[in-house]
Design a protein around this motif. Structure first.
Motif, PDB file in Angstrom:
ATOM      1  N   GLY A 192       0.794  -1.235   0.000  1.00 24.47           N
ATOM      2  CA  GLY A 192       0.000   0.000   0.000  1.00 24.47           C
ATOM      3  C   GLY A 192       0.822   1.278   0.000  1.00 24.47           C
ATOM      4  O   GLY A 192       0.267   2.365  -0.137  1.00 24.47           O
ATOM      5  N   GLY A 193       2.120   1.167   0.163  1.00 25.33           N
ATOM      6  CA  GLY A 193       2.988   2.342   0.088  1.00 25.33           C
ATOM      7  C   GLY A 193       3.298   2.989   1.416  1.00 25.33           C
ATOM      8  O   GLY A 193       4.137   3.882   1.499  1.00 25.33           O
ATOM      9  N   GLY A 194       2.633   2.555   2.502  1.00 26.39           N
ATOM     10  CA  GLY A 194       2.926   3.132   3.816  1.00 26.39           C
ATOM     11  C   GLY A 194       4.176   2.505   4.439  1.00 26.39           C
ATOM     12  O   GLY A 194       4.777   1.594   3.872  1.00 26.39           O
ATOM     13  N   THR A 195       4.562   3.003   5.606  1.00 30.47           N
ATOM     14  CA  THR A 195       5.723   2.455   6.303  1.00 30.47           C
ATOM     15  C   THR A 195       5.348   1.136   6.970  1.00 30.47           C
ATOM     16  O   THR A 195       4.316   1.030   7.610  1.00 30.47           O
ATOM     17  N   ALA A 196       6.203   0.132   6.796  1.00 30.32           N
ATOM     18  CA  ALA A 196       5.988  -1.156   7.459  1.00 30.32           C
ATOM     19  C   ALA A 196       7.189  -1.450   8.355  1.00 30.32           C
ATOM     20  O   ALA A 196       8.325  -1.151   8.009  1.00 30.32           O
ATOM     21  N   LEU A 197       6.896  -2.016   9.500  1.00 27.83           N
ATOM     22  CA  LEU A 197       7.940  -2.345  10.479  1.00 27.83           C
ATOM     23  C   LEU A 197       7.804  -3.816  10.841  1.00 27.83           C
ATOM     24  O   LEU A 197       6.699  -4.316  11.024  1.00 27.83           O
ATOM     25  N   ALA A 198       8.933  -4.523  10.916  1.00 25.68           N
ATOM     26  CA  ALA A 198       8.911  -5.920  11.366  1.00 25.68           C
ATOM     27  C   ALA A 198       9.663  -5.997  12.687  1.00 25.68           C
ATOM     28  O   ALA A 198      10.761  -5.443  12.827  1.00 25.68           O
ATOM     29  N   LEU A 199       9.056  -6.660  13.664  1.00 30.25           N
ATOM     30  CA  LEU A 199       9.649  -6.755  14.998  1.00 30.25           C
ATOM     31  C   LEU A 199       9.744  -8.216  15.412  1.00 30.25           C
ATOM     32  O   LEU A 199       8.781  -8.972  15.282  1.00 30.25           O
ATOM     33  N   ALA A 200      10.922  -8.620  15.897  1.00 30.56           N
ATOM     34  CA  ALA A 200      11.089  -9.950  16.501  1.00 30.56           C
ATOM     35  C   ALA A 200      11.338  -9.733  17.985  1.00 30.56           C
ATOM     36  O   ALA A 200      12.254  -8.994  18.374  1.00 30.56           O
ATOM     37  N   LEU A 201      10.510 -10.355  18.814  1.00 26.31           N
ATOM     38  CA  LEU A 201      10.498 -10.078  20.250  1.00 26.31           C
ATOM     39  C   LEU A 201      10.641 -11.368  21.050  1.00 26.31           C
ATOM     40  O   LEU A 201      10.130 -12.417  20.656  1.00 26.31           O
ATOM     41  N   LEU A 202      11.339 -11.280  22.196  1.00 24.92           N
ATOM     42  CA  LEU A 202      11.333 -12.363  23.187  1.00 24.92           C
ATOM     43  C   LEU A 202      10.280 -11.949  24.206  1.00 24.92           C
ATOM     44  O   LEU A 202      10.527 -11.075  25.041  1.00 24.92           O
ATOM     45  N   PRO A 203       9.059 -12.504  24.141  1.00 26.09           N
ATOM     46  CA  PRO A 203       7.912 -11.914  24.859  1.00 26.09           C
ATOM     47  C   PRO A 203       8.014 -11.902  26.379  1.00 26.09           C
ATOM     48  O   PRO A 203       7.494 -10.990  27.006  1.00 26.09           O
ATOM     49  N   CYS A 204       8.650 -12.889  26.992  1.00 27.96           N
ATOM     50  CA  CYS A 204       8.704 -12.912  28.472  1.00 27.96           C
ATOM     51  C   CYS A 204       9.512 -11.748  29.022  1.00 27.96           C
ATOM     52  O   CYS A 204       9.113 -11.081  29.971  1.00 27.96           O
ATOM     53  N   SER A 205      10.683 -11.498  28.412  1.00 29.41           N
ATOM     54  CA  SER A 205      11.551 -10.416  28.904  1.00 29.41           C
ATOM     55  C   SER A 205      11.230  -9.083  28.231  1.00 29.41           C
ATOM     56  O   SER A 205      11.582  -8.018  28.731  1.00 29.41           O
ATOM     57  N   GLY A 206      10.567  -9.159  27.065  1.00 30.45           N
ATOM     58  CA  GLY A 206      10.313  -7.942  26.296  1.00 30.45           C
ATOM     59  C   GLY A 206      11.535  -7.484  25.508  1.00 30.45           C
ATOM     60  O   GLY A 206      11.526  -6.414  24.902  1.00 30.45           O
ATOM     61  N   ASN A 207      12.604  -8.318  25.496  1.00 27.89           N
ATOM     62  CA  ASN A 207      13.807  -7.958  24.746  1.00 27.89           C
ATOM     63  C   ASN A 207      13.551  -8.066  23.238  1.00 27.89           C
ATOM     64  O   ASN A 207      12.865  -8.978  22.782  1.00 27.89           O
ATOM     65  N   ILE A 208      14.141  -7.132  22.495  1.00 28.32           N
ATOM     66  CA  ILE A 208      13.969  -7.096  21.042  1.00 28.32           C
ATOM     67  C   ILE A 208      15.130  -7.845  20.387  1.00 28.32           C
ATOM     68  O   ILE A 208      16.297  -7.567  20.664  1.00 28.32           O
ATOM     69  N   ALA A 209      14.801  -8.819  19.526  1.00 30.77           N
ATOM     70  CA  ALA A 209      15.841  -9.548  18.787  1.00 30.77           C
ATOM     71  C   ALA A 209      16.194  -8.813  17.503  1.00 30.77           C
ATOM     72  O   ALA A 209      17.349  -8.785  17.098  1.00 30.77           O
ATOM     73  N   LEU A 210      15.192  -8.205  16.859  1.00 24.59           N
ATOM     74  CA  LEU A 210      15.454  -7.475  15.612  1.00 24.59           C
ATOM     75  C   LEU A 210      14.307  -6.524  15.304  1.00 24.59           C
ATOM     76  O   LEU A 210      13.144  -6.857  15.544  1.00 24.59           O
ATOM     77  N   VAL A 211      14.650  -5.353  14.798  1.00 27.08           N
ATOM     78  CA  VAL A 211      13.640  -4.418  14.256  1.00 27.08           C
ATOM     79  C   VAL A 211      14.097  -4.047  12.858  1.00 27.08           C
ATOM     80  O   VAL A 211      15.262  -3.762  12.634  1.00 27.08           O
TER      81      VAL A 211
END
Length: 257
Positions: A192-211
């Motif tokens: 659609g032309g808008g900004t897209a973001l992909a997030l990989a998360l470790l849900p228990c700690s809330g730590n981000i593996a990749l954005v």
């Protein structure tokens, strides 16, 4: 005539209403709602771990081998932890585009690198010094959020292989349509032309593996998009946990009989 028809078609697509006035998307979902996720583990007997996952119409197969001795150059092996090797590919029939997809094309190499970075943040590699873990992921049908579906499938395959993880790794996309943040984008929404973001998360700690973001975004909007993606990842973790628990029940039932 053909060019006129094509431009009319493109105009029609550009004017496609991705979000109705009532807040529904093209496939009937609400803004923060996930596509239907179905998955099976242990689908490939020859591998140490495997999983098949459908996230909406995006279909992925993930296969894991290892831990095993590092192959090839000894310089690749690390004395204090395992090396993670990721290879991403797309089946030639996975999209409507009929162009050839060479195995080593730039997009595949980029995706392989993103997957490697993601799982280096989650696998307890220090438990396997001087060894290697191979993760092979193949998109069988592409309909948006390819990276996310690959991460979710590979997580299940690693669990199936009995490789210790800090946590489930859950990935989801989010994007803006007008001022509304949508979670788990399908192909039409991604295009659609808008900004897209992909997030990989470790849900228990809330730590981000990749954005990962494919275009610029105003700082004021980033929090809203991250929040939508993180909430979707938390929801996904419950779904993946359910898949693992069902698989364990099936395995224990088989061993009883």
């Amino acid at each position: 005539m053909a060019i006129t028809e094509l431009s009319a078609l493109l105009k029609g697509m550009a004017g496609l209403e991705l979000l109705s006035e009532q807040g529904y998307r093209l496939d009937g979902r609400k803004a923060g709602e996930l596509r239907k996720l179905q998955a099976r583990m242990s689908v490939f007997a020859q591998a140490d771990g495997s999983a098949y996952l459908e996230q909406g119409n995006t279909k992925v197969l993930a296969v894991v081998y290892g831990p095993h001795e590092t192959r090839g150059s000894r310089a690749k092996s690390l004395h204090d932890r395992a090396v993670i090797n990721c290879q991403f590919s797309m089946a030639t029939f996975s999209t409507a585009e009929r162009k050839r997809r060479p195995h080593g094309d730039r997009k595949s190499s980029e995706m392989s690198l993103h997957l490697k970075q993601t799982f280096e943040a989650a696998v307890l590699t220090q438990l396997y010094p001087r060894s290697q873990i191979d993760i092979y992921v193949k998109i069988l049908q592409a309909d948006g959020s390819n990276y996310s579906a690959c991460v979710n499938a590979a997580t299940l395959a690693l669990v199936d292989a009995g490789i210790p993880l800090r946590d489930y790794v859950c990935a989801c996309t989010a994007g803006f349509v007008e001022d509304t943040a949508l979670a788990d984008l399908c192909h039409v929404e991604e295009s659609g032309g808008g900004t897209a973001l992909a997030l990989a998360l470790l849900p228990c700690s809330g730590n981000i593996a990749l954005v990962q973001m494919d275009s610029r975004l105003h700082q004021d909007h980033l929090d809203k998009l991250m929040e939508a993606a993180a909430k979707a990842c938390q929801d996904l973790s419950k779904v993946l946990d359910g898949v693992v628990r069902r698989h364990l029940e099936e395995v224990s039932d088989l061993t009883k009989h």
